[in-house]
Structure formats: C-alpha cells, structure tokens
Design an enzyme around this catalytic site. Structure first.
Site, mmCIF file in Angstrom:
data_model
loop_
_atom_site.group_PDB
_atom_site.id
_atom_site.type_symbol
_atom_site.label_atom_id
_atom_site.label_comp_id
_atom_site.label_asym_id
_atom_site.label_seq_id
_atom_site.Cartn_x
_atom_site.Cartn_y
_atom_site.Cartn_z
ATOM 1 N N ASP A 273 -40.922 49.655 -74.988
ATOM 2 C CA ASP A 273 -42.081 50.188 -74.071
ATOM 3 C C ASP A 273 -43.105 50.618 -75.252
ATOM 4 O O ASP A 273 -42.627 51.063 -76.318
ATOM 5 C CB ASP A 273 -41.815 51.253 -73.105
ATOM 6 C CG ASP A 273 -43.081 50.996 -71.981
ATOM 7 O OD1 ASP A 273 -44.004 50.466 -72.107
ATOM 8 O OD2 ASP A 273 -42.535 51.061 -70.860
ATOM 9 N N GLU A 470 -48.423 55.225 -63.119
ATOM 10 C CA GLU A 470 -47.311 55.829 -63.942
ATOM 11 C C GLU A 470 -47.259 57.394 -63.569
ATOM 12 O O GLU A 470 -47.302 57.890 -62.406
ATOM 13 C CB GLU A 470 -47.389 55.598 -65.328
ATOM 14 C CG GLU A 470 -47.373 53.972 -65.766
ATOM 15 C CD GLU A 470 -47.402 53.970 -67.199
ATOM 16 O OE1 GLU A 470 -46.721 54.650 -67.884
ATOM 17 O OE2 GLU A 470 -47.962 52.930 -67.704
#
Length: 585
Positions: A273, A470
């Site tokens: 990521d 997020e």
C-alpha cells in the site's frame, strides 16, 4: 536477454507520477510501474484527454528502455474510473452488497475496465474484499458485507468483470484484491477529537489498527474472500497497513509467503500500500528488507523510488535480501505482464483513443442506474406512502444531500476525500431526478433546511453523511447531523407525509427520525446516477435490496454482526434491522 540487477529491482518499484519530477526517471530506474494516488492528477487537469496524455507519456518512457518492458499504470478505480471527470461513478461496495447480484457486479467491472482502458491505464487497486466488522470504521463502505460468504461471491464477480475472460484482452485491466488480511476486523482504540462532519466526540481509531483474532476466525472471516479471489484469477493482492496479532501485514512472512503463496497457491504478485513499507522500521533500508524478505514483490514507494532502488541493491549485494527473492518477485511481475499481453511487441501499448467515444456514455450510465435501483433498501413504508404518485400537485424536497452530487458519490471521487457539490459533470442529483420523473403538472419545490413544506402533498428529505475516506471517517458517533434532524423536523411540522432518503457509507443511528418518518430508504452512496433513487421513490422499480450489514439500534450495540453468538438472543436487544432485511412494495 539477461536482466541486470538494476533492471530487476526497477520492475519491483512503483512510483507516483506526481513525485517523478523528471519523466526520464521512468527509464533511468527501469520502473516497472507508475501510479496516480488519490489526488495525483495530470498537471493539465482531470479531463479524459489529460489522463490519456499522461499515461501515454509515462508508457512512452518505459518503451524506450533497453528491454522495452511496458509499465503497469495503477489507479484507484474503486467505483468506476472515479478520478476522471465525466466517468460513470457506480455505487460504493456497501450498496452493491445489497443487490446480492454477482452478474450485475461483473457487468460493472466490465464497464469500469473499459472506461479505465480509454485512458490507457491498465491496473486498478480494486476490488476491496475486506469484511468490515465494525461500522465505526471509515472504510466500511468499501466492503460488500459483514458476511464473508457474500464478500466471496461479489469479490470474485468484480475480479471477473475487471479482468475479463482473458487478461490479454485489450478491454481488460488488472485487478487487485485488498487489503490482505483482516483490515475490517481491527480492535478499536479510543481518543478524544473530532469525527466526520466536524462534530467533537470521543475519537476512535480503527483504520490501520491491529486485528486480534485466533487463526480459525482469521481464516473463516478474513481470509475466505482471498481464497475466492485467487480462484477467480486475481493478478495482484495488496497487503494491509494493518497488523494481525501485533505483526504488520506488510512484513508478515507467514501471511504473505507461507499462507498466500505457498498454501493458497497465489501466482500473481504482491503490491504494498501507499508508503506502507515506511511504517515497518525507522530505518528505511531495514524496512525494505523486512517487507521484501516477507514476500512483498513490488513496493508502492511514491516519492522514495530512488532510495528504494539504491537500498534494495545494497541489501542484495550484502546478502541481506537473497537473489532468489528478487528473482521470484520479478518472475511474478513479468508473469502478470506476459498474461496481460504487455510483452507482445506486435501490440501497441499506448492508449486506444477510439474508446473515448463510449466513456461516460448513456449505455454505461444505465447500468449504474440499475445498480442504484437494486442497492436501495426499503426500511419502512407505513400506510403505503411509497411509491409516490407522479401526478401529485406539489412535492417538497429538502436535506443537504438532495442536490449534492459529491455527497451522493462519497469518497474516492475525483479527489481522494471526495467533495461537495458538482464534483463531476454528467451526473444526476436526486433532486434533479425527482424533477425529471414527476408529471409535467406536478410542482417540485426545494429548501435545504426543509422549511416551506406547508401545502405540499408529500415531503422527501435527503440526509446523511458528508464525504470521507479511510481514517478520516473513523467515528464513534454515527448519529445524524443536527442539520439533518432539523431539516426533517421542519418538513414534519408541515403536517404532511415525509419520506426519508439516507445517503451514507454505513448504517447510522436513526431511531428518532425513523420513528417519525412515514417511509425510510437506505440509498448508501449511489454515485452519479441519482435517477435510480427516483425510480424507487416513484415506483418505476420495486425495491429488492437486502441489507448486507446488520443495522445497529445504538452505538453501544456496535460491533454487531450476523453469526454472533447472541445475535438472536432474547436476553439482549435485537438489532434495529437484521442482516438481510429489506421491504418491497
């Protein structure tokens, strides 16, 4: 032709175009991949043309290298090609989960792939096959369901849609199952602060946390969708920022190599990521060694690509990272590139601009509209309030989400965080859709705060969450905003029936409004095609959506998930609406 160590390491690097100040670095460092992160747009803007030109420039540099290996270009096309203006934006996964329709999800994947390929781009960091177990998590809407069985079916369908029957098809793109593993099961950490929407509350942190579970639970809930993803042929998998039982997934050799590659037989490659490797150690070189030796094949190192290249070369020369690990990673990356037809010298690897004509087309939007229709869940409908007759004299609409395309689409839309207002052309707000749907003689009036409803035949108030992503969306308070409650109250004072449409990325605490509402629809984050909401309101489509998440009665009841030991127990409060609930007309 023998690859040098530098060329091999280059294949293992993904840099963000925004941080490549000299485009010649793509060739100089033999980069295997380039990405555009959430806000990494072309310098010329977010148009289809600008994105296509950006891709062609980057690919052109890769093709001039000694070996001429094309790059993979990655974007977060998580609900359509959502970085690009005029793209069709589909409902986020939480809504698609309520459709229970894998054929539709596969069709959405095909359209997304076609729109992504119109810009030349060939890789999306999707689907998210997380199993969210706590609605307070800001990424809940990226998951199809709290039930791993449903996630397995729909995640596999999304992969089939994106990758097509053959990865080498020019209209296919590379999919990426994420975030491996257990990112939906992290343990809540509490601190004080502000939640989504700016409300001061007890701040909760679930994102990038620690999933503390036994092996059996990890496999049954959180690993199961990856088994289905591998069986569907997914080419890439992205490990999570999160930890499992205290070990960061990006350095967890047991999960990355022993389980995923050796036990489950995953033959594609792992992509880290965004800057996830940085989190593994204060010393960046040590962090690289930890991740690569654990089984990471490609590092998403947006601005650190030069340092990554230098450090990894030193690690190999020192013997800290074995050459066999480098060769395994590069073999996996090139295997995927061969499968995609990228190594075919007879094919052009620049964008096919003839695809521009179907980008954002009405045909594509019709599929998105169908997805909106099928994702909506009818939670309440007293006295057959719905469907609304189209010939009523006057309909009053209110609420902050009624005429706000940005709120409809949610996060990961044009900007990383999403936005408010007309964030992209071509879409239809719910208010606009209502006006298009009613008879020519019907009057539709609007006030955001719900006032002025007196004399109307019925009111529709569209309320819910502002856009978030997020960790920014982690919240310990899922109650409705005060302005939403006031807008509903103002409309209710007029003494007319009131229909509530909730725009949200998760179940909210809605008891007070629900009890007073005449009808209540959960529309999730429907995307650009608000006409699908109007279709349900006015009876052009009878609701079929079924909850893919349990709807909690209170914050104290969270987390609650189908299959919990006391889920149906008479000794505890039952959820407001159980998993699978959904009315129809």
């Amino acid at each position: 032709m023998q690859m040098t160590l530098e060329e091999k390491i280059g294949q293992m690097i993904q840099a963000d175009q925004e941080h490549i100040k000299d485009a010649n670095d793509i060739g100089k460092f033999f980069l295997g991949s380039v990405l555009s992160g959430g806000n990494s747009d072309p310098k010329d803007g977010n148009s289809l043309e600008a994105w296509t030109d950006l891709y062609d420039r980057c690919q052109g540099h890769a093709l001039k290298t000694r070996l001429g290996i094309p790059i993979l270009y990655g974007v977060d096309a998580v609900h359509g090609h959502s970085n690009v203006l005029d793209a069709v934006i589909f409902p986020h996964n939480i809504g698609l989960g309520c459709t229970r329709n894998p054929k539709l999800i596969e069709k959405i994947g095909r359209i997304t792939a076609k729109e992504v390929r119109a810009t030349g781009i060939n890789w999306t960091f999707a689907p998210c096959v997380t199993v969210p177990r706590d609605e307070r998590w800001g990424r809940t809407y990226e998951g199809f369901s709290e039930d791993p069985n449903l996630v397995k079916v729909l995640g596999a369908a999304a992969i089939r849609g994106l990758q097509g029957s053959k990865l080498s098809n020019p209209l296919s793109i590379l999919a990426c199952a994420k975030h491996y593993a257990g990112d939906g099961g992290t343990t809540a950490m509490i601190r004080s602060g502000r939640g989504a929407g700016g409300r001061r509350n007890t701040r909760i942190r679930l994102d990038q946390g620690d999933t503390q579970v036994d092996e059996q639970t990890l496999r049954r809930i959180h690993l199961a969708p990856y088994v289905a993803a591998i069986n569907a042929g997914v080419g890439t998998i992205m490990p999570s920022y999160s930890s499992v039982n205290g070990v960061k997934c990006s350095e967890n050799k047991y999960l990355l190599t022993d389980v995923l590659k050796n036990e489950l037989g995953f033959e594609g490659f792992l992509i880290s990521d965004y800057r996830a490797i940085n989190q593994l150690d204060r010393n960046y070189k040590t962090a690289i060694a930890k991740s690569i030796n654990a089984g990471m094949d490609m590092g998403m190192v947006p601005s650190e690509y030069k340092e990554f290249s230098k450090s990894l070369k030193e690690l190999v020369e020192e013997g800290t990272v074995p050459m066999s690990r480098i060769d395994d990673a590069v073999t996996r990356i090139l295997r995927v590139k061969f499968a995609m037809g990228l190594m075919d010298k007879k094919r052009s690897h620049l964008a096919d601009r003839s695809l521009h004509k179907s980008f954002g087309s009405s045909k594509h939007r019709q599929v998105a509209r169908q997805a909106v229709r099928q994702s909506i869940v009818l939670l309440k409908n007293d006295d057959k309030t719905l469907p609304i007759p189209k010939k009523l004299a006057r309909i009053h609409v209110g609420g902050k989400c009624a005429d706000n395309l940005g709120y409809q689409c949610g996060g990961w839309t044009i900007r990383w965080q999403g936005g408010s207002g007309n964030v992209t052309p071509g879409g239809t707000t719910i208010l606009s859709a209502i006006k298009k749907t009613v008879s020519k003689k019907a009057e539709v009036t609007f006030s955001q705060n719900g006032t002025g409803a007196e004399g109307a035949d019925i009111g529709i108030v569209v309320i819910g969450e502002r856009s978030y992503v997020e960790g920014l969306g982690d919240s310990n308070d899922l109650s409705l905003d005060r302005e939403d409650i006031e807008a509903f109250g103002n409309m209710k004072k007029a003494g007319i029936p009131v229909v509530v449409v909730l725009i949200s990325g998760r179940p909210m605490i809605i008891n007070d409004v629900l009890n007073q509402a005449d009808a209540f629809l959960a529309a999730w984050l429907p995307g650009t095609e608000g006409q699908g909401v109007a279709d349900v309101l006015f009876g052009d489509y009878k609701p079929t959506g079924k909850l893919s998440f349990t709807w909690p009665r209170s914050m104290e009841q969270i987390p609650i998930n189908v299959g919990d030991v006391d889920y149906d127990s008479a000794s505890v409060d039952k959820p407001l609406f159980e998993y699978g609930f959904g009315l129809t007309y």
